[in-house]
Design a protein around this motif. Structure first.
Motif, PDB file in Angstrom:
ATOM      1  N   LEU A  35      -3.017  10.180   0.688  1.00 25.43           N
ATOM      2  CA  LEU A  35      -2.040  10.464   1.740  1.00 25.43           C
ATOM      3  C   LEU A  35      -0.897   9.456   1.656  1.00 25.43           C
ATOM      4  O   LEU A  35      -1.145   8.236   1.696  1.00 25.43           O
ATOM      5  CB  LEU A  35      -2.711  10.360   3.113  1.00 25.43           C
ATOM      6  CG  LEU A  35      -3.839  11.364   3.367  1.00 25.43           C
ATOM      7  CD1 LEU A  35      -5.178  10.735   3.054  1.00 25.43           C
ATOM      8  CD2 LEU A  35      -3.808  11.842   4.797  1.00 25.43           C
ATOM      9  N   PRO A  36       0.349   9.940   1.539  1.00 23.80           N
ATOM     10  CA  PRO A  36       1.469   9.006   1.403  1.00 23.80           C
ATOM     11  C   PRO A  36       1.536   8.058   2.603  1.00 23.80           C
ATOM     12  O   PRO A  36       1.361   8.473   3.746  1.00 23.80           O
ATOM     13  CB  PRO A  36       2.692   9.919   1.371  1.00 23.80           C
ATOM     14  CG  PRO A  36       2.175  11.266   1.036  1.00 23.80           C
ATOM     15  CD  PRO A  36       0.784  11.336   1.548  1.00 23.80           C
ATOM     16  N   ASN A  37       1.818   6.796   2.321  1.00 24.67           N
ATOM     17  CA  ASN A  37       1.872   5.790   3.388  1.00 24.67           C
ATOM     18  C   ASN A  37       3.321   5.427   3.718  1.00 24.67           C
ATOM     19  O   ASN A  37       3.588   4.322   4.156  1.00 24.67           O
ATOM     20  CB  ASN A  37       1.080   4.542   2.941  1.00 24.67           C
ATOM     21  CG  ASN A  37       0.945   3.517   4.047  1.00 24.67           C
ATOM     22  OD1 ASN A  37       1.000   3.866   5.229  1.00 24.67           O
ATOM     23  ND2 ASN A  37       0.778   2.249   3.689  1.00 24.67           N
ATOM     24  N   VAL A  43       3.021  10.045  -5.138  1.00 26.46           N
ATOM     25  CA  VAL A  43       1.759  10.328  -4.433  1.00 26.46           C
ATOM     26  C   VAL A  43       1.475  11.828  -4.364  1.00 26.46           C
ATOM     27  O   VAL A  43       0.343  12.257  -4.560  1.00 26.46           O
ATOM     28  CB  VAL A  43       1.788   9.707  -3.013  1.00 26.46           C
ATOM     29  CG1 VAL A  43       0.478   9.977  -2.281  1.00 26.46           C
ATOM     30  CG2 VAL A  43       2.041   8.207  -3.095  1.00 26.46           C
ATOM     31  N   ASN A  44       2.502  12.611  -4.104  1.00 17.68           N
ATOM     32  CA  ASN A  44       2.265  14.046  -3.924  1.00 17.68           C
ATOM     33  C   ASN A  44       2.285  14.840  -5.224  1.00 17.68           C
ATOM     34  O   ASN A  44       2.280  16.070  -5.193  1.00 17.68           O
ATOM     35  CB  ASN A  44       3.286  14.620  -2.935  1.00 17.68           C
ATOM     36  CG  ASN A  44       2.909  14.262  -1.504  1.00 17.68           C
ATOM     37  OD1 ASN A  44       1.757  13.921  -1.231  1.00 17.68           O
ATOM     38  ND2 ASN A  44       3.871  14.307  -0.596  1.00 17.68           N
ATOM     39  N   THR A  91       0.847  -1.198   0.000  1.00 17.11           N
ATOM     40  CA  THR A  91       0.000   0.000   0.000  1.00 17.11           C
ATOM     41  C   THR A  91       0.878   1.242   0.000  1.00 17.11           C
ATOM     42  O   THR A  91       1.566   1.516   0.971  1.00 17.11           O
ATOM     43  CB  THR A  91      -0.912   0.006   1.241  1.00 17.11           C
ATOM     44  OG1 THR A  91      -1.648  -1.205   1.251  1.00 17.11           O
ATOM     45  CG2 THR A  91      -1.863   1.168   1.206  1.00 17.11           C
ATOM     46  N   LEU A  92       0.818   1.965  -1.069  1.00 18.66           N
ATOM     47  CA  LEU A  92       1.670   3.148  -1.213  1.00 18.66           C
ATOM     48  C   LEU A  92       1.032   4.377  -0.575  1.00 18.66           C
ATOM     49  O   LEU A  92       1.712   5.329  -0.227  1.00 18.66           O
ATOM     50  CB  LEU A  92       1.911   3.406  -2.714  1.00 18.66           C
ATOM     51  CG  LEU A  92       2.977   4.409  -3.080  1.00 18.66           C
ATOM     52  CD1 LEU A  92       4.349   3.916  -2.634  1.00 18.66           C
ATOM     53  CD2 LEU A  92       2.986   4.674  -4.582  1.00 18.66           C
ATOM     54  N   ASP A  93      -0.297   4.357  -0.433  1.00 20.95           N
ATOM     55  CA  ASP A  93      -0.988   5.569   0.007  1.00 20.95           C
ATOM     56  C   ASP A  93      -2.308   5.225   0.668  1.00 20.95           C
ATOM     57  O   ASP A  93      -2.754   4.085   0.646  1.00 20.95           O
ATOM     58  CB  ASP A  93      -1.237   6.478  -1.204  1.00 20.95           C
ATOM     59  CG  ASP A  93      -1.663   5.649  -2.404  1.00 20.95           C
ATOM     60  OD1 ASP A  93      -2.348   4.631  -2.188  1.00 20.95           O
ATOM     61  OD2 ASP A  93      -1.305   5.980  -3.535  1.00 20.95           O
ATOM     62  N   VAL A 124     -13.400   4.089  10.640  1.00 20.51           N
ATOM     63  CA  VAL A 124     -12.743   4.282   9.345  1.00 20.51           C
ATOM     64  C   VAL A 124     -13.370   3.331   8.333  1.00 20.51           C
ATOM     65  O   VAL A 124     -13.664   2.177   8.650  1.00 20.51           O
ATOM     66  CB  VAL A 124     -11.233   3.965   9.462  1.00 20.51           C
ATOM     67  CG1 VAL A 124     -10.587   3.854   8.095  1.00 20.51           C
ATOM     68  CG2 VAL A 124     -10.536   5.016  10.296  1.00 20.51           C
ATOM     69  N   ILE A 125     -13.581   3.826   7.121  1.00 22.01           N
ATOM     70  CA  ILE A 125     -14.104   2.933   6.079  1.00 22.01           C
ATOM     71  C   ILE A 125     -13.152   2.875   4.886  1.00 22.01           C
ATOM     72  O   ILE A 125     -13.211   1.979   4.053  1.00 22.01           O
ATOM     73  CB  ILE A 125     -15.528   3.379   5.647  1.00 22.01           C
ATOM     74  CG1 ILE A 125     -16.239   2.295   4.852  1.00 22.01           C
ATOM     75  CG2 ILE A 125     -15.498   4.660   4.854  1.00 22.01           C
ATOM     76  CD1 ILE A 125     -16.523   1.064   5.623  1.00 22.01           C
ATOM     77  N   GLY A 126     -12.247   3.830   4.846  1.00 24.44           N
ATOM     78  CA  GLY A 126     -11.287   3.850   3.731  1.00 24.44           C
ATOM     79  C   GLY A 126     -10.071   3.006   4.030  1.00 24.44           C
ATOM     80  O   GLY A 126     -10.165   1.816   4.221  1.00 24.44           O
ATOM     81  N   GLY A 127      -8.931   3.661   4.116  1.00 20.12           N
ATOM     82  CA  GLY A 127      -7.691   2.925   4.382  1.00 20.12           C
ATOM     83  C   GLY A 127      -6.835   2.865   3.135  1.00 20.12           C
ATOM     84  O   GLY A 127      -6.700   3.862   2.416  1.00 20.12           O
ATOM     85  N   SER A 128      -6.305   1.692   2.878  1.00 22.60           N
ATOM     86  CA  SER A 128      -5.368   1.546   1.761  1.00 22.60           C
ATOM     87  C   SER A 128      -6.000   1.985   0.446  1.00 22.60           C
ATOM     88  O   SER A 128      -7.129   1.601   0.137  1.00 22.60           O
ATOM     89  CB  SER A 128      -4.952   0.085   1.640  1.00 22.60           C
ATOM     90  OG  SER A 128      -4.324  -0.301   2.830  1.00 22.60           O
ATOM     91  N   ALA A 129      -5.253   2.751  -0.321  1.00 21.47           N
ATOM     92  CA  ALA A 129      -5.784   3.238  -1.606  1.00 21.47           C
ATOM     93  C   ALA A 129      -5.228   2.402  -2.751  1.00 21.47           C
ATOM     94  O   ALA A 129      -5.808   1.389  -3.124  1.00 21.47           O
ATOM     95  CB  ALA A 129      -5.456   4.716  -1.767  1.00 21.47           C
TER      96      ALA A 129
END
Lengths: 512, 335
Positions: A407-409, A400-401, A164-166, A352-357
């Motif tokens: 958000l960067p992980n 990512v940016n 997971t990068l972000d 939380v419902i999101g997380g890893s993108a």
């Protein structure tokens, strides 16, 4: 003549930017062409909304890697249409990319087919690109900034299949200017939330826009959490310490199946009925059409036809970069449901419902040079090396940016300031389960469709719950067969919790 | 007696005591085989030219068709193992699948609606164009009515979706602006209106190739028929119903058949417009087949749905061929 004109190549410099990278016209020393699907957000050549600059961050990282590994070329490719349908067919024919961005829940559906590589041993080894003494120099795992949500991508079989990068998270975007004008404020609880929407509707504005899939996914899971959270310790029959407190109470499909056998999530479960009642009461304040095909809910928000939009962090750049946005916007998270609104709720903070993108999964194509033994695959070594290279702070930042979306992980890489609110949300507890995506594909379809029908008065609650029950029966049978699950092993834990069950009222079958 | 029935009688005779009869029969068979071989040999180059087409047809149409039938008897998931389950997929779809009745009902409604439209509107438009005295005007109208076929179907569906879409669709905006009695609501999201909203896509159903097909039929009616009809006093609507319509029956039959086949097979419109929702209120069997094959990975089950649709189309085609009389048959009756 017309045909000749149509087929004539365009002059140099006038052709459109290519999506992805150029196909393999590699020099003779290139032995490995790694096909990498970075997901739609990072695909080189894509021009983000409200921007005129094509994406190039990951292509630069690819070039830098090729300089280190002259025998390797990284080719970035897009996915036509629905990623899952395309991936299943290309995986079965052995033609899939080496790395693909796919929701890990889709990977879970097929782990028994050995299409994907478990990455645990790589996570536990050093990342050779990490600077000595820096995070990652001992264990790759240490580089990840949000380790708890990252661990949330662990499959029910206990393995990690993705990098997971972000991170992504959802939130309610709202028209601050309109709120001020109407004397409204960010709601502290569900009753206030409903009241705010009532006021907005009275002014002829659609209070909230959200599409049917997000409602069936996020809407159901968050409401479910609010109603079932007090039962977390009772229902979590297989607590996995590796997942940590963040996912304490998370229900995998085998637990859901066992609980369903015990009467949970059936018409006999009053909490299950309550979830749907709450969503139904919200319905009058949502857009008339919940099906977004051919429409753009964001457009309704920016043109101020809708006061709130339940969206996610990837939508921020569109607002930030909109030169014509005629109002100030803000963001809040879905408020908790209190006991006054529902007898089963306790007012606990929403989860939380999101997380890893972007979730990068290594497919069986990556070890196609050594199909029977991935450990001997030279190709796989390069694939893993590229993933490790991608997760260094400098490279993560480049990728990512490049836009204001996720958000960067990776430790040491700060997110854009506009995304900090999502960073706060990500510190919360994770959802108790994800009904949509993780359970069964047909169930997803039935849930989404029937929920829309129920919300649009095409079916009453009794019939709706009955339809769900019918499909849950089918689903539980199919998953048990496909995954060869041993459901009976939970019986012992269930029996041990007989005393605990007596503390709760409203359990199906009187908690037997 | 036809030639094909001769060998049977010859063979029957040969079982009797008459040896010369058997010898004669064998001789005739050999001569006929030789003549067939000679015939094939003489046309070998022509048959050779057909082989690539036939091979490709077999490879891409017939082989998948046979595989699909075989798969329909299996529980098969892409990338997984196949298990023979006999008629279980058929039984499940026909008797236990909660979408079966709903989706077939939807398909019948949409197909019938399309059949009625294709039988009426393009024929009337073709007749109007045919009746124009100016050849130039007739040509221009034919072109104008043909132009819409260059727009891809997906684009048409999306345009219509924009027109009918719930909150901000053109239909609702106009309705609000003009204070029309038409209540503004989500036409696609309301269970009671969704099928009608889909059926009305393409209104007024006058574009495309259908008009040309009818027009071609009308131009093929001999002048003598028109003259005879007029002498008998058949003009206007009477002539249209008693002369034109029966004489373009071949075209009607063709278009009805194509519309039925298209209606049974179609799902892309529903997929784009509503995805089959809300609930399953606009689902059609073709879309369910697609979902099962690619979303739910139930390839065997999807094949069973496909085979059922194939059998349905086959039955309807036979029915149409047998009970719809063409212009030629009608002409044959009157002779």
């Amino acid at each position: 003549m017309l045909g000749l004109w149509a087929l004539w190549p365009p002059p140099e410099g006038k052709s459109q930017a290519r999506l992805g990278s150029a196909p393999s016209t590699q020099p003779a020393n290139v032995k490995y062409v790694i096909k990498f699907n970075p997901g739609p957000l990072y695909l080189p050549g894509v021009v983000p909304e409200n921007s005129d600059k094509p994406i190039e961050g990951i292509a630069k990282v690819g070039k830098a890697f090729e300089a280190l590994y002259p025998d390797t070329k990284i080719e970035f490719i897009g996915v036509p249409g629905d990623v899952r349908e395309w991936l299943v067919t290309s995986l079965s024919s052995g033609e899939a990319p080496d790395v693909v961005q796919i929701n890990v829940e889709d990977v879970w559906q097929d782990i028994q087919k050995h299409w994907y590589l478990p990455l645990d041993k790589y996570y536990d080894s050093p990342n050779p690109f990490a600077k000595p003494g820096a995070p990652g120099s001992v264990k790759w795992w240490d580089m990840f900034k949000y380790p708890i949500p990252t661990r949330g991508t662990m499959a029910p079989d206990g393995h990690m299949y993705c990098i997971t990068l972000d991170m992504i998270e959802t939130g309610i975007f709202y028209n601050k200017t309109l709120f001020k004008k109407l004397g409204l404020h960010e709601p502290k609880n569900w009753s206030e939330f409903i009241q705010i929407q009532k006021v907005i509707k009275e002014h002829g504005i659609t209070p909230t826009v959200i599409d049917r899939q997000s409602l069936a996914d996020w809407g159901v899971d968050l409401t479910f959490y609010q109603i079932y959270e007090p039962l977390r310790d009772l229902m979590d029959l297989n607590y996995d310490p590796k997942r940590g407190e963040y996912m304490h109470g998370y229900l995998d499909w085998d637990e859901l199946i066992f609980l369903h056998d015990k009467g949970f999530f059936t018409p006999a479960d009053p909490r299950w009925q309550e979830v749907w009642r709450i969503l139904k009461e919200w319905r009058p304040y949502l857009s008339q059409d919940l099906n977004p095909i051919g429409t753009d809910f964001m457009q309704q928000f920016v043109t101020q036809k809708a006061a709130m939009l339940w969206g996610h962090s990837m939508m921020v750049s569109r607002l930030v970069n909109d030169p014509n946005l005629g109002f100030e916007w803000g963001l809040f998270y879905l408020p908790p449901i209190t006991k006054e609104y529902s007898r089963f709720a306790t007012g606990v903070d929403q989860c939380v419902i999101g997380g890893s993108a972007m979730q990068y999964t290594v497919t069986n194509h990556a070890w196609s040079d050594s199909p029977n033994d991935p450990d001997k695959s030279e190709r796989l070594k390069r694939v893993i090396a590229f993933l490790q290279f991608l997760t260094t702070p400098e490279n993560c930042d480049k990728v990512v940016n490049e836009q204001i979306a996720l958000l960067p992980n990776i430790k040491g890489v700060e997110p854009h300031k506009e995304l900090m609110k999502f960073d706060e949300i990500l510190q919360r507890h994770y959802a108790m389960t994800k009904w949509f995506f993780t359970f069964d594909n047909q169930w997803d379809e039935v849930l989404m469709r029937e929920l829309e029908l129920f919300l649009n008065d095409g079916i009453d609650r009794e019939d709706f719950v009955r339809v769900l029950e019918k499909d849950l029966e089918r689903t539980t049978k199919r998953i048990t067969e496909r995954k060869d699950l041993d459901i009976d092993r939970f019986q012992k834990v269930w029996d041990e919790r007989a005393k605990m069950r007596k503390q709760f009222s409203g359990l199906p079958n009187d908690g037997k | 007696m036809t030639e094909s029935s001769t060998p049977l009688s010859d063979t029957t005779d040969a079982t009797g005591p008459g040896g010369p009869v058997l010898a004669y029969t064998t001789l005739r068979e050999t001569a006929r085989s030789r003549s067939l071989i000679d015939h094939i040999a003489a046309s070998a180059s022509l048959y050779a030219m057909l082989i690539p087409t036939f091979l490709l047809l077999a490879l891409f149409c017939l082989v998948p068709f046979v595989i699909a039938i075989w798969r329909s008897f299996q529980e098969y998931e892409v990338g997984g193992t196949a298990k023979f389950v006999g008629l279980a997929n058929y039984r499940e779809y026909l008797f236990h699948d909660y979408t079966f009745l709903q989706s077939f009902g939807n398909m019948i409604f949409l197909t019938l609606f399309a059949v009625i439209c294709v039988m009426i509107v393009p024929l009337i438009v073709a007749k109007l164009i045919f009746s124009l005295t100016s050849e130039r005007a007739s040509y221009i109208y034919r072109i104008l009515f043909l132009i819409p076929i260059i727009v891809p179907n997906v684009a048409i569906f999306l345009i219509w979706r924009g027109v009918i879409y719930g909150d901000d669709g053109l239909l609702n905006l106009v309705s609000r602006a003009l204070h029309l009695p038409l209540p503004a609501h989500g036409w696609f999201s309301t269970p009671s209106t969704v099928l009608w909203a889909i059926a009305f896509i393409g209104f007024p159903f006058a574009g495309g190739i259908n008009i040309l097909i009818y027009y071609a039929g009308l131009t093929s009616i001999p002048d003598s028929v028109h003259e005879a009809a007029e002498l008998d006093g058949a003009i206007g609507l009477r002539k249209f119903f008693t002369i034109d319509v029966p004489m373009v029956m071949s075209q009607i039959k063709l278009l009805v058949m194509l519309t039925i086949i298209g209606g049974v097979q179609a799902f892309e419109g529903v997929y784009i417009l509503t995805g089959g929702g809300p609930g399953f209120r606009s689902l059609v069997p073709g879309l369910w087949m697609y979902d099962n094959a690619f979303k739910f990975q139930r390839m065997g089950y999807a094949c069973a749905i496909g085979v059922i649709l194939f059998l349905l189309i086959l039955a309807l085609t036979i029915f149409n061929m047998r009970y719809f009389r063409s212009a030629e048959q009608l002409q044959g009756q009157t002779r």
